[in-house]
Scaffold this active site. Structure first.
Site, short mmCIF file in Angstrom:
data_model
loop_
_atom_site.label_atom_id
_atom_site.label_comp_id
_atom_site.label_asym_id
_atom_site.label_seq_id
_atom_site.Cartn_x
_atom_site.Cartn_y
_atom_site.Cartn_z
N THR A 195 -3.77 44.57 -17.16
CA THR A 195 -4.52 43.64 -16.32
C THR A 195 -5.57 44.47 -15.59
OG1 THR A 195 -2.60 42.25 -15.93
CG2 THR A 195 -4.35 42.14 -14.28
N THR A 206 -0.01 45.71 -11.93
CA THR A 206 -0.10 45.53 -13.37
C THR A 206 1.22 45.96 -13.98
OG1 THR A 206 -1.30 46.18 -15.37
CG2 THR A 206 -1.15 47.85 -13.65
N1 ASP Z 1 1.08 41.80 -15.47
C1 ASP Z 1 0.49 41.24 -16.67
C2 ASP Z 1 1.33 40.09 -17.13
O1 ASP Z 1 2.54 40.19 -17.12
C3 ASP Z 1 0.34 42.24 -17.76
C4 ASP Z 1 -0.06 43.62 -17.30
O2 ASP Z 1 -0.67 43.78 -16.28
O3 ASP Z 1 0.26 44.59 -17.96
O4 ASP Z 1 0.78 39.11 -17.55
#
Ligand code: ASP
Length: 353
Positions: free
Chosen positions: A214, A265
C-alpha cells in the site's frame, strides 16, 4: 515608526512561518517518485491535501509494485478493486472508498467523499456510481498483467487462498466452498479466556513480501497541517468483497495536527483489528517518539500474531519520522523534507520476534 511597521510585520510573519512546522512528505516503502511529486506539489502551493492526492495518484498511475492502482491483486474472480483513504488532521474529517470497482483514481474519489459529502466511507459498486457522478470515467481495471496473475493462480489450483474451515479443502481445491458444518451455532473453539498466551491455531498468513503493498503517505505543510492517506489494490487473490485495513481510519492511516500521524502497510486483515495508526498517534500524544510509537503498535499485534507481516511509519508534528515492522528483515520508507534534497529511502530493522 510608520516606516518600521511593515518590516516588523514581515519579520513576525516570517517567524511564525518558520516555527509553524517543518514541512515533509513520508511514505511507506521505497515509493520515491510518489514522494518527490508530493513534495514538489507541497513546495508549489503548500496545500497538504493536494500534495497527498498528487503523491498517491502518482503511485496509482505508475501501478507501484502492481499493488497500488489498477491492474494488480486480482480477486478470486480476476477483478482488481481499490481501497483508499484521506484523513485530515486539522478537521479530523475523512473520505474513504473500499472495494471500489471500475474507477482508477481511488484517492481522487476518496477526496470527493471528504470534500463533497458529509459521509466518511463509500464502498463497492455504489461508490462507483458516486465516482461517476463526480466525473470519474468508468473503465476496466484489468490488464494483461493482472489477467496473467489470475490465470497462473487458477492453474496452481487456486493456491494460496484466504478460505478456512470449508469444504472442499481450500488448500487443495478451487471451490466453490461451503462451511464444513451446517449448524451455524457450532463452536470451533472453547470460549476465549483472558490469557497472555499466543493462540496456537492461527492459520499461516497468505501475506508475504511480494503479494501486496500500500502507499501510505503522510504530509505536513509549513503551517503544520498534517494529513495522512492510503491507496492500494489490497490483497492478491482476495475473496471478492474483501476490504483491507487501508481505507479504515486508525488502521491504514490516522492524523492529528496537534500530535502527529501514522500509516500502515501489511496484512490488513490482521492490522485492522488493532488500529495501529491510531495507537501510534496516541502513543506520540503520551510522549513516545515516533519510533517508539510505531514499535508499540507493532508489538500490540505481534503479541497475538507473532508472524504477522507489516510495517508502520509514524511522524510527529515536528517532522521526526520513525518506523517499525515485523515479518521481514527491514522495512523501507521514504522521506522528503527541507534537508533531504529529494526523496531519501530509509530502512527500519524489524525486531525479531
Ligand atoms: N494492507 C493492505 C491490505 O491488506 C496490503 C498492504 O499494505 O500490503 O489490503
Amino acid at each position: 515608526m510608520r516606516k518600521l511597521l511593515p518590516s516588523l510585520l514581515f519579520l513576525l510573519l516570517k517567524l511564525s512561518y518558520t516555527f509553524a512546522g517543518s514541512p515533509f512528505v513520508a511514505t511507506t516503502w521505497a515509493f520515491t517518485q510518489a514522494t518527490i511529486n508530493a513534495w514538489e506539489q507541497l513546495n508549489s502551493y503548500d496545500l497538504a491535501l493536494d500534495a497527498l492526492t498528487v503523491g498517491c495518484r502518482t503511485c496509482q498511475a505508475m501501478q507501484c509494485d502492481f499493488t497500488v492502482g489498477y491492474g494488480g491483486s486480482p480477486d478470486e474472480n480476476g477483478e482488481s478493486t481499490l481501497d483508499a483513504l484521506i484523513f485530515d488532521g486539522n478537521t479530523m474529517n475523512m473520505g474513504a472508498v473500499g472495494g471500489l470497482r471500475g474507477i482508477k483514481d481511488a484517492i481522487g474519489v476518496a477526496r470527493k467523499v471528504l470534500e463533497n459529502t458529509q459521509h466518511s466511507f463509500l464502498v463497492g459498486s455504489l461508490a462507483t456510481a458516486f465516482a461517476k457522478d463526480m466525473g470519474f470515467p468508468e473503465e476496466s481495471l484489468t490488464t494483461n498483467y493482472s489477467s496473467n496473475q489470475y490465470e497462473t493462480w487458477k492453474e496452481s489450483n487456486c493456491q494460496p487462498n484466504f478460505w478456512q474451515d470449508v469444504t472442499p479443502d481450500p488448500t487443495k481445491s478451487c471451490g466453490p466452498y461451503k462451511p464444513k458444518s451446517t449448524c451455524s451455532l457450532r463452536r470451533r473453539h472453547p470460549d476465549p479466556i483472558l490469557t497472555n498466551e499466543i493462540p496456537q491455531d492461527i492459520p499461516e498468513s497468505v501475506f508475504n513480501t511480494g503479494n501486496h503493498d500500500t502507499i501510505g503517505m503522510i504530509v505536513m505543510n509549513a503551517y503544520g497541517h498534517l494529513v495522512a492517506g492510503t491507496s492500494t489494490n489490497g490483497a492478491n487473490h482476495k475473496i471478492p468483497g474483501r476490504v483491507g485495513d487501508s481505507p479504515i481510519p486508525g488502521a491504514g492511516a490516522y492524523a492529528d495536527s496537534e500530535v502527529g500521524a501514522a500509516v500502515g502497510t501489511g496484512d490488513g486483515d490482521v492490522m485492522m483489528r488493532f488500529l495501529p495508526s491510531f495507537l501510534a498517534v496516541e502513543q506520540m500524544r503520551q510522549g513516545a517518539t515516533p519510533s517508539q510509537a510505531a514499535q508499540t503498535a507493532i508489538d500490540r499485534i505481534t503479541r497475538k500474531y507473532p508472524s504477522f507481516f507489516g510495517g508502520i511509519v509514524a511522524v510527529d508534528k515536528n517532522g521526526t519520522v520513525g518506523a517499525a515492522c515485523n515479518g521481514m528483515d527491514r522495512f523501507p520508507y521514504t522521506v522528503a523534507n527541507r534537508t533531504s534534497n529529494g526523496a531519501v529511502v530509509y530502512y527500519a530493522d524489524c525486531k525479531q520476534t
